[in-house]
Design an enzyme around this catalytic site. Structure first.
Site, PDB file in Angstrom:
ATOM      1  N   ASN A 395      54.945  71.146  96.255  1.00 55.28           N
ATOM      2  CA  ASN A 395      53.697  70.408  96.125  1.00 55.28           C
ATOM      3  C   ASN A 395      52.822  70.998  95.037  1.00 55.28           C
ATOM      4  O   ASN A 395      52.794  70.507  93.909  1.00 55.28           O
ATOM      5  CB  ASN A 395      52.980  70.391  97.489  1.00 55.28           C
ATOM      6  CG  ASN A 395      51.775  69.478  97.493  1.00 55.28           C
ATOM      7  OD1 ASN A 395      51.316  69.018  96.456  1.00 55.28           O
ATOM      8  ND2 ASN A 395      51.252  69.207  98.664  1.00 55.28           N
ATOM      9  N   ASP A 396      52.146  72.086  95.345  1.00 49.55           N
ATOM     10  CA  ASP A 396      51.153  72.627  94.412  1.00 49.55           C
ATOM     11  C   ASP A 396      51.736  72.955  93.039  1.00 49.55           C
ATOM     12  O   ASP A 396      51.064  72.798  92.023  1.00 49.55           O
ATOM     13  CB  ASP A 396      50.505  73.874  95.013  1.00 49.55           C
ATOM     14  CG  ASP A 396      49.757  73.543  96.302  1.00 49.55           C
ATOM     15  OD1 ASP A 396      49.227  72.422  96.387  1.00 49.55           O
ATOM     16  OD2 ASP A 396      49.727  74.382  97.206  1.00 49.55           O
TER      17      ASP A 396
END
Lengths: 469, 103
Positions: A395-396
């Site tokens: 994600n990040d």
């Protein structure tokens, strides 16, 4: 005469142990020799422990042996059986144990000794302080990584004031102990300082988000090394000083390297945007509006088609893949695609997984060839020429906000240029945000489709669908 | 005694520089095993715990010493075993197939 020989033999054993630590540490720095390096260090440790057993005038030898045996039993089984995904928290808990040992040794030494020189009192005070902070800090890090408690920063009102007050109390107690130097009053004060330091260790780590735990563990690891060296000063044992200082130094350097991989300063990790302020930047900035943004959901069957007919696919594995134990499934899918003539590669972000290098360990476990693993710098320019970027539980590290949005807490962190691929398929459990707790605009990109579900289930469905395609 | 402290300080400072030199250029891949390996090495504090348990009198201090020995030993054994398992993964021949049933 014999006693002299005995002392000399013990001292020289420590020298040999120190050499083995140095050589072992050196070899740990290269993939080809790393395992041997670890084994050399272990041999050094065994030599040092056996030599210590022969120390003249040592009482309670049986009790010592029993203690070592108990320690071995309680640690070896979990260390051998723990899942690879849970490695970081194992390191945290063992580190905490080392910290506790250093603190207890310092406290006990002070209670036991009379006529302690001031230099040693200072070492004792610092050893107690650093050891106990490392202990409770590591336990909180463990609890966060093990998800016994929320990985989110835990903040309460006037936390900074409380921490500052606590630090002040500890400072005063430390100065008093050093000034008084001996007697029962000093002993009691040291115990009070020990207890206050335990609380401080926990309350320092609580407000730090789960994503930053690797850096926190690296710091605490370094601190435990320092505490060990300090107990070495007190006990006049050079083996402790050497090994402790080695770990303290290499641990600090490792901390900086890790922080650099995330483009953050260590101070920023400890007191910064993720942890410090009550998550204003994290929860708010751009995230709130995000929930209304559209997301395109896709079925496994529909996702299989672009994959099966792609020329180039880059797989971006993240922690979600590790949690779902999906590394074997991902290899199966990759082999299937390769069999169809698709060029499949893996893009590994420096902090993919939960620690630098963690993802490499996990994929190596699933027999993914090293040759297919590409580091961020090697592969980042190729995303533009890639038909499908398959993001699995990452994600990040794919969030374009790190490039574009100066207000984002992760702004400036190097990311994988997934958004430049022709198609992006994201396998994700839900729309929940990542460890950093921020919205990922990649998921709202018109080129992106989302396949929700457990990574392993999704991959199994994808494999079946690709076979049918 | 002053000489001891001075000697200790020398050893300490030299070891600090050595520690920094040793791992200056380690690839990111090895950061996790390296952290785990150094984590095991600071288990050396077990020696301190042994010396304490071997020199104190009285139940309470012996108990503290014993707990310290147990925790220190756990740090040592657990640390080296975990590191070895991580590095085992690196040693395995690429694409060796077979062992699909990983832990």
């Amino acid at each position: 005469m014999i006693d002299n020989w005995r002392d000399a033999l013990i001292d020289w054993s420590y020298v040999v142990a120190a050499i083995l630590f140095v050589v072992g540490l050196k070899q740990l720095g290269s993939p080809a020799t790393a395992q041997r390096g670890n084994q050399l260090a272990a041999i050094g440790m065994a030599i040092a422990v056996v030599a210590t057993l022969f120390t003249r005038g040592l009482d309670n030898r049986l009790l010592i042996l029993v203690g070592i045996a108990v320690g071995a039993v309680i640690s070896v089984y979990p260390a051998r059986t723990v899942k690879m995904t849970a490695m970081p928290q194992m390191v945290a808990i063992f580190n905490g144990m080392g910290g506790a040992t250093a603190a207890l040794v310092s406290v006990a030494e002070f209670q036991d000794k009379v006529d302690v020189p001031r230099g040693e009192v200072i070492s004792i005070v610092l050893g107690t302080l650093i050891g106990s902070i490392s202990f409770t800090g590591s336990m909180i890090a463990f609890a966060k990584l093990q998800e016994l408690m929320s990985g989110r920063p835990i903040v309460f009102p006037s936390q900074k004031t409380v921490n500052a007050a606590l630090a002040g109390v500890i400072g005063v107690l430390a100065i008093l102990v050093i000034a008084i130097q001996e007697g029962n009053a000093a002993r009691t004060l040291l115990v009070l300082m020990f207890l206050a330091a335990l609380v401080l260790g926990a309350s320092l780590v609580l407000p730090i988000g789960g994503a930053d735990m690797p850096v926190v563990i690296a710091i605490l690891n370094s601190l435990t090394g320092l505490a060990a060296a300090l107990t070495g000063f007190v006990l006049g044992n050079q083996a402790l000083v050497v090994a402790g200082a080695l770990v303290g130094a290499s641990g600090s350097l490792l901390t900086m390297l890790m922080a650099r991989a995330m483009n953050r300063s260590v101070a920023n990790v400890l007191f910064g945007a993720f942890g410090g302020g009550p998550a204003v930047g994290a929860g708010g900035g751009g995230g709130d509006g995000g929930e209304a943004l559209p997301v395109r959901e896709i079925s496994a069957e529909d996702a299989a088609v672009p994959l099966a007919y792609a020329q180039r696919v880059i797989i971006v594995p993240g922690y979600g893949l590790a949690v779902a134990q999906a590394q074997h499934s991902v290899r199966e899918l990759a082999e299937l695609l390769t069999g169809r003539g698709v060029d499949v590669r893996y893009a590994i972000h420096p902090v993919a997984g939960r620690m630098p290098g963690h993802m490499n360990v996990l994929l190596a476990e699933a027999n993914v060839s090293y040759d297919d693993l590409y580091e961020m710098e090697q592969i980042n320019d190729d995303f533009g020429k890639t038909d499908v970027a398959l993001v699995i539980g990452a994600n990040d590290v794919t969030n374009p906000a790190a490039r574009n949005d100066t207000a984002s807490p992760i702004y400036g962190m190097p990311i994988l240029n997934v958004d430049q691929a022709v198609n992006i398929i994201v396998l994700k459990r839900s729309m929940k945000s990542g460890f950093a707790g921020i919205e990922n605009e990649l998921f709202h990109d018109p080129k992106t489709t989302m396949l929700f579900g457990d990574a392993k289930d999704s991959l199994t469905k994808l494999i079946a669908a690709v076979k049918a395609a | 005694m002053d000489n001891d402290v001075l000697l200790g300080a020398y050893v300490f400072l030299l070891a600090i520089f050595l520690g920094i030199e040793l791992i200056g250029r380690v690839p990111a891949t090895l950061h996790t095993p390296l952290m785990s390996g150094t984590n095991a090495i600071h288990g050396i504090v077990l020696l301190g715990a042994m010396l304490i348990l071997g020199s104190v009198d009285g139940f309470l201090l012996e108990l503290i010493g014993f707990v310290a020995v147990v925790l220190g030993a756990a740090n040592v054994f657990g640390g080296f075993v975990v590191t070895d398992r991580m590095l085992e993964m690196f040693r395995k021949k690429p694409g060796a197939g077979g062992a699909r049933q990983g832990k």
